[in-house]
Design a protein around this motif. Structure first.
Motif, mmCIF file in Angstrom:
data_model
loop_
_atom_site.group_PDB
_atom_site.id
_atom_site.type_symbol
_atom_site.label_atom_id
_atom_site.label_comp_id
_atom_site.label_asym_id
_atom_site.label_seq_id
_atom_site.Cartn_x
_atom_site.Cartn_y
_atom_site.Cartn_z
ATOM 1 N N TYR A 61 10.176 0.010 1.449
ATOM 2 C CA TYR A 61 9.219 -0.452 0.454
ATOM 3 C C TYR A 61 9.600 0.159 -0.883
ATOM 4 O O TYR A 61 9.548 1.376 -1.040
ATOM 5 C CB TYR A 61 7.843 0.015 0.912
ATOM 6 N N THR A 67 -0.455 -2.232 -5.842
ATOM 7 C CA THR A 67 -1.806 -1.656 -5.882
ATOM 8 C C THR A 67 -2.905 -2.625 -5.487
ATOM 9 O O THR A 67 -4.038 -2.200 -5.250
ATOM 10 C CB THR A 67 -2.121 -1.122 -7.294
ATOM 11 N N LYS A 97 3.840 4.233 0.474
ATOM 12 C CA LYS A 97 2.486 3.701 0.644
ATOM 13 C C LYS A 97 2.549 2.635 1.715
ATOM 14 O O LYS A 97 3.452 1.808 1.707
ATOM 15 C CB LYS A 97 1.998 3.099 -0.674
ATOM 16 N N GLU A 98 1.597 2.649 2.610
ATOM 17 C CA GLU A 98 1.512 1.575 3.600
ATOM 18 C C GLU A 98 0.630 0.464 3.038
ATOM 19 O O GLU A 98 -0.363 0.731 2.393
ATOM 20 C CB GLU A 98 0.915 2.096 4.899
ATOM 21 N N SER A 99 1.007 -0.758 3.306
ATOM 22 C CA SER A 99 0.185 -1.895 2.862
ATOM 23 C C SER A 99 -0.534 -2.490 4.036
ATOM 24 O O SER A 99 -0.115 -2.421 5.136
ATOM 25 C CB SER A 99 1.050 -2.970 2.221
ATOM 26 N N ILE A 159 8.718 3.661 -2.616
ATOM 27 C CA ILE A 159 7.252 3.729 -2.661
ATOM 28 C C ILE A 159 6.793 4.229 -1.300
ATOM 29 O O ILE A 159 7.159 3.678 -0.267
ATOM 30 C CB ILE A 159 6.642 2.333 -2.938
ATOM 31 N N VAL A 199 -0.470 6.257 -6.407
ATOM 32 C CA VAL A 199 0.505 5.750 -5.445
ATOM 33 C C VAL A 199 1.694 6.710 -5.403
ATOM 34 O O VAL A 199 2.332 6.959 -6.428
ATOM 35 C CB VAL A 199 0.983 4.328 -5.820
ATOM 36 N N LYS A 200 2.006 7.215 -4.228
ATOM 37 C CA LYS A 200 3.124 8.142 -4.073
ATOM 38 C C LYS A 200 4.445 7.385 -4.117
ATOM 39 O O LYS A 200 4.566 6.292 -3.568
ATOM 40 C CB LYS A 200 2.999 8.914 -2.769
ATOM 41 N N HIS A 201 5.414 8.013 -4.769
ATOM 42 C CA HIS A 201 6.729 7.390 -4.933
ATOM 43 C C HIS A 201 7.786 8.481 -5.039
ATOM 44 O O HIS A 201 7.459 9.662 -5.198
ATOM 45 C CB HIS A 201 6.755 6.504 -6.186
#
Length: 120
Positions: free
Chosen positions: A71, A21, A118-120, A116, A52-54
């Protein structure tokens, strides 16, 4: 992705959430309401809290599911005999206890993963 080391022996899950996060680990500990060991359910709840999508569940590594996604949070049964959370991102392990590991993970057996999305 920035590596965040766990401040105590029991905050690996909180450190993984902080890395995902981009929050301060103390904020994550406060929002989770625990500075102790975290269950997969608690990790999923705080990911939901932060939006956060998981994946809907933790997936066991098996012949059917041999490889986790790009990820994810890993469940590790360490060589020292305790369960530990670590993060894999972009083929590197961001381990809040052992540091950044680029290559084979040798601190225990990886038994399951939570994807996870989510793109970082």
């Amino acid at each position: 992705m920035e590596l965040i080391m766990q401040p105590t022996p029991e905050t690996c899950g909180q450190a993984c959430i902080a890395m995902i996060t981009g929050r301060d680990i103390e904020e994550v500990i406060k929002d989770m309401r625990t500075s102790g060991p975290a269950s997969i359910g608690q990790l999923m709840e705080i990911l939901d809290f932060y939006g956060v999508k998981h994946a809907e569940r933790n997936t066991r590594i098996s012949k059917k599911n041999p490889e986790p996604y790009k990820y994810f949070i890993l469940t590790v049964h360490t060589n020292a005999g305790y369960t530990h959370w670590t993060l894999l991102y972009d083929n590197k392990y961001y381990d809040p206890e052992f540091g950044l590991i680029d290559g084979e993970y040798s601190y225990g057996k990886i038994t399951s993963f939570l994807a996870i999305f989510k793109e970082s």
